[in-house]
Write a protein that holds these residues in place. Structure first.
Motif, PDB file in Angstrom:
ATOM      1  N   VAL A 245      59.409  41.499  38.549  1.00  8.48           N
ATOM      2  CA  VAL A 245      58.139  41.279  39.245  1.00  8.48           C
ATOM      3  C   VAL A 245      57.405  40.061  38.664  1.00  8.48           C
ATOM      4  CG1 VAL A 245      55.926  42.353  39.818  1.00  8.48           C
ATOM      5  CG2 VAL A 245      57.949  43.768  39.598  1.00  8.48           C
ATOM      6  N   PRO A 246      56.875  39.172  39.524  1.00  8.14           N
ATOM      7  CA  PRO A 246      56.098  38.035  39.024  1.00  8.14           C
ATOM      8  C   PRO A 246      54.718  38.462  38.513  1.00  8.14           C
ATOM      9  CG  PRO A 246      56.838  37.671  41.305  1.00  8.14           C
ATOM     10  CD  PRO A 246      57.060  39.124  40.982  1.00  8.14           C
ATOM     11  N   ILE A 247      54.288  37.822  37.438  1.00 12.20           N
ATOM     12  CA  ILE A 247      52.929  38.050  36.933  1.00 12.20           C
ATOM     13  C   ILE A 247      52.292  36.691  36.642  1.00 12.20           C
ATOM     14  CG2 ILE A 247      53.318  40.326  35.909  1.00 12.20           C
ATOM     15  CD1 ILE A 247      53.752  38.944  33.208  1.00 12.20           C
ATOM     16  N   SER A 248      50.959  36.656  36.643  1.00 12.56           N
ATOM     17  CA  SER A 248      50.277  35.411  36.274  1.00 12.56           C
ATOM     18  C   SER A 248      48.858  35.723  35.843  1.00 12.56           C
ATOM     19  CB  SER A 248      50.284  34.423  37.443  1.00 12.56           C
ATOM     20  OG  SER A 248      49.536  34.922  38.523  1.00 12.56           O
ATOM     21  N   GLY A 249      48.245  34.797  35.136  1.00  9.97           N
ATOM     22  CA  GLY A 249      46.871  34.911  34.638  1.00  9.97           C
ATOM     23  C   GLY A 249      46.615  33.725  33.734  1.00  9.97           C
ATOM     24  N   LYS A 250      45.485  33.698  33.099  1.00 10.60           N
ATOM     25  CA  LYS A 250      44.333  34.563  33.221  1.00 10.60           C
ATOM     26  C   LYS A 250      43.114  33.734  33.604  1.00 10.60           C
ATOM     27  CE  LYS A 250      44.501  35.630  28.858  1.00 10.60           C
ATOM     28  NZ  LYS A 250      45.361  35.471  27.708  1.00 10.60           N
ATOM     29  N   ASP A 251      42.192  34.375  34.316  1.00 13.60           N
ATOM     30  CA  ASP A 251      40.846  33.857  34.561  1.00 13.60           C
ATOM     31  C   ASP A 251      40.833  32.706  35.579  1.00 13.60           C
ATOM     32  OD1 ASP A 251      38.142  33.851  34.212  1.00 13.60           O
ATOM     33  OD2 ASP A 251      38.140  32.953  32.225  1.00 13.60           O
ATOM     34  N   PHE A 252      40.406  33.006  36.784  1.00  8.76           N
ATOM     35  CA  PHE A 252      40.365  31.984  37.842  1.00  8.76           C
ATOM     36  C   PHE A 252      39.688  30.702  37.353  1.00  8.76           C
ATOM     37  CE2 PHE A 252      39.623  35.955  40.579  1.00  8.76           C
ATOM     38  CZ  PHE A 252      40.958  36.106  40.861  1.00  8.76           C
ATOM     39  N   LYS A 253      40.319  29.577  37.660  1.00 14.58           N
ATOM     40  CA  LYS A 253      39.731  28.286  37.240  1.00 14.58           C
ATOM     41  C   LYS A 253      38.837  27.783  38.358  1.00 14.58           C
ATOM     42  CE  LYS A 253      42.535  24.564  36.262  1.00 14.58           C
ATOM     43  NZ  LYS A 253      43.282  23.801  35.265  1.00 14.58           N
ATOM     44  N   THR A 254      37.530  28.037  38.251  1.00 17.90           N
ATOM     45  CA  THR A 254      36.640  27.685  39.349  1.00 17.90           C
ATOM     46  C   THR A 254      35.696  26.546  38.963  1.00 17.90           C
ATOM     47  OG1 THR A 254      35.273  29.572  38.738  1.00 17.90           O
ATOM     48  CG2 THR A 254      36.815  29.882  40.542  1.00 17.90           C
ATOM     49  N   GLY A 255      34.503  26.838  38.444  1.00 17.00           N
ATOM     50  CA  GLY A 255      33.461  25.818  38.315  1.00 17.00           C
ATOM     51  C   GLY A 255      33.618  24.829  37.187  1.00 17.00           C
ATOM     52  N   GLN A 256      32.947  25.155  36.074  1.00 18.03           N
ATOM     53  CA  GLN A 256      32.848  24.189  34.981  1.00 18.03           C
ATOM     54  C   GLN A 256      34.210  23.884  34.342  1.00 18.03           C
ATOM     55  OE1 GLN A 256      30.098  25.575  31.961  1.00 18.03           O
ATOM     56  NE2 GLN A 256      28.947  23.689  32.278  1.00 18.03           N
ATOM     57  N   THR A 257      35.039  24.900  34.199  1.00 18.35           N
ATOM     58  CA  THR A 257      36.332  24.664  33.543  1.00 18.35           C
ATOM     59  C   THR A 257      37.248  23.843  34.444  1.00 18.35           C
ATOM     60  OG1 THR A 257      36.055  26.760  32.418  1.00 18.35           O
ATOM     61  CG2 THR A 257      38.236  25.761  32.312  1.00 18.35           C
TER      62      THR A 257
END
Ligand SMILES: NC(=O)c1ccc[n+]([C@@H]2O[C@H](COP(=O)([O-])OP(=O)(O)OC[C@H]3O[C@@H](n4cnc5c(N)ncnc54)[C@H](O)[C@@H]3O)[C@@H](O)[C@H]2O)c1
Length: 444
Positions: A245-257
């Motif tokens: 099974v594929p997995i991925s992460g972590k923490d959506f890269k949205t605003g400041q980062t």
């Protein structure tokens, strides 16, 4: 050949995207409801899927002179938006309509036309313990003697959701609150130790790990939109390999980062130095409230701080990047709701050591930036699964602030390298040539 890749140049033998795809989100808050409402709005022709690569981006194939640039969704067999069915868990019993109104991201004029659709998404009782997310107290919570019982209940939920909606496949994207900081320990070292720790209700086993475990046991790809450990530990890594099974992460890269991973590669590309980078935010949504708790903020801070060092490589460029100061602050400020305001002050150093400054004032909408990421991760993870990929999907680093990487490997943070990696992986899986951008053939 590494276990999580296919042999290069192989003919595509990818299972087709037939039937319906279930997308399950632990968490039915601002991000999840904005994602679901947006997909429905696109399906009804009310909006365009802005921000989504799977829906809007093209991919160049072959030589520049061939003029082949199909849309990714026409090149890669990803599921159609019409085939997606949504489900969620949340400790608050509010349906997606109530939750979307509470989140305050979308205006009523966008919510009202799809009210019936949203009302029908009712969260299943969550595995929740406010030891791990201290600022929330919900009533829609599962009961179980042991954490293992709770994980089994989640597995049953997945099976029931699949049967009820006649789904062919399911993916899970963690859109729930950020949990307190937990370091991987002996409880997370092997599958056996992890299962024993669940049975004795060990504190080191957080709810997000139970969702990840349940997903993997049910053959469901798992994506982690928050910085908490969840699937990022040896035991669950092993399980994802074993279950294919594929997995991925972590923490959506949205605003400041996201901005950081655009600007920092630019500074490094021009060999400009960095003396310091100060980032601060004001944020008034429930996520901001949760992050006001120092234990949850520590998880987020770790995720946000790692980015600059990896991109700038001070060990290779001590004259430019040794000892730069990097500070990140998040301040909970209710009047702003989901409309975050971020300020960055970047002290850079140029020719002969002269200092310069860059100021960024980003008035962004967190969930508006996160929603298309949830969609892409769900569709790409389902595609990867059908293509026989398993374990960590490094090519999805593009979407994450704190990308998972093989043990001992530095994650790639530079947005443009991540984008190249993503597109080359799609080419690779579809049996197309890799694009190196060398381009000498045009001048021969
Ligand atoms: N919006 C962004 O730009 C962004 C970027 C990166 C990461 N994130 C992360 O995405 C997550 C969601 O953000 P949001 O703005 O939607 O937050 P939110 O507070 O609006 O929603 C989170 C929801 O998760 C629920 N929840 C908490 N623990 C749960 C559990 N154990 N099981 C099921 N549900 C649970 C909460 O009740 C809440 O409704 C957060 O962890 C946030 O840090 C968001």
């Amino acid at each position: 050949m590494p276990k999580n890749s296919r042999s290069s140049g192989s003919a595509p033998d990818i299972r087709p995207a037939t039937g319906r795809l279930g997308v399950l989100t632990p968490g039915l808050g601002a991000v999840a409801t904005t994602f679901m409402a947006g997909v429905e709005s696109v399906r009804r022709g009310h909006s365009k899927p802005i921000g989504s690569l799977t829906q809007m981006a093209t991919i160049r194939l072959g030589k520049r002179t061939e003029n082949r640039s199909p849309l990714i969704k026409d090149f890669v067999p990803i599921a159609a938006l019409d085939d997606i069915v949504f489900g969620a868990w949340d400790p608050f019993p509010d349906n997606a309509l109530e939750a979307a109104r509470h989140a305050g991201v979308l205006e009523e004029k966008h919510i009202a036309p799809i009210a019936d659709f949203l009302k029908a998404i009712v969260p299943m009782p969550a595995v929740f313990d406010n030891k791990y997310v201290t600022r929330i107290n919900g009533t829609n919570v599962k009961k179980g003697k042991t954490k293992r019982d709770l994980a089994e209940q989640l597995r049953q939920d997945i099976r029931d959701f699949k049967a009820r909606n006649k789904l062919e496949r399911v993916v899970m994207v963690w859109c729930a609150s950020t949990e307190i900081f937990i370091k991987a320990g002996p409880q997370h070292a092997t599958i056996e130790q992890f299962e024993k720790a669940m049975e004795r209700n060990d504190d080191a086993i957080a709810p997000s790990m139970l969702y990840a475990y349940a997903a993997l046991m049910e053959g469901v790809p798992f994506c982690n939109g928050a910085p908490n450990l969840s699937v990022d530990m040896p035991a669950l890594l092993k399980l994802s390999q074993e279950k294919g099974v594929p997995i991925s992460g972590k923490d959506f890269k949205t605003g400041q980062t996201w901005m950081k991973t655009v600007i920092a590669p630019g500074l490094k590309a021009r060999m400009l130095g960095l003396a310091g980078w100060y980032s601060t935010n004001i944020l008034g949504n429930r996520d901001g409230e949760v992050l006001d708790d120092p234990a949850s903020f520590k998880t987020k801070e770790e995720s946000k701080l790692s980015v600059l060092h990896t991109i700038l490589q001070p060990e290779l460029y001590p004259d430019l990047y040794k000892d730069f100061s990097h500070v990140v602050r998040i301040n909970y400020y209710p009047p702003r709701g989901d409309n975050k305001e971020g300020w960055d002050n970047i002290d850079i150093v140029g020719w002969m050591g002269y200092p310069m400054q860059i100021k960024v004032n980003f008035l962004c909408r967190d969930s508006i930036l996160a929603a298309p990421i949830v969609l892409d991760l769900a569709l790409f993870s389902d595609f990867a699964h059908r293509a026989g990929m398993k374990g960590i999907q490094e090519w999805l680093s593009f979407y994450y602030k704190s990308p998972m990487a093989a043990p001992g490997l530095q994650p790639e943070h530079d947005l443009f390298i991540q984008q190249t990696k993503l597109k080359n992986t799609l080419r690779h899986l579809m049996g197309e040539e890799q694009i190196t951008h060398l381009g000498l053939e045009y001048y021969a």
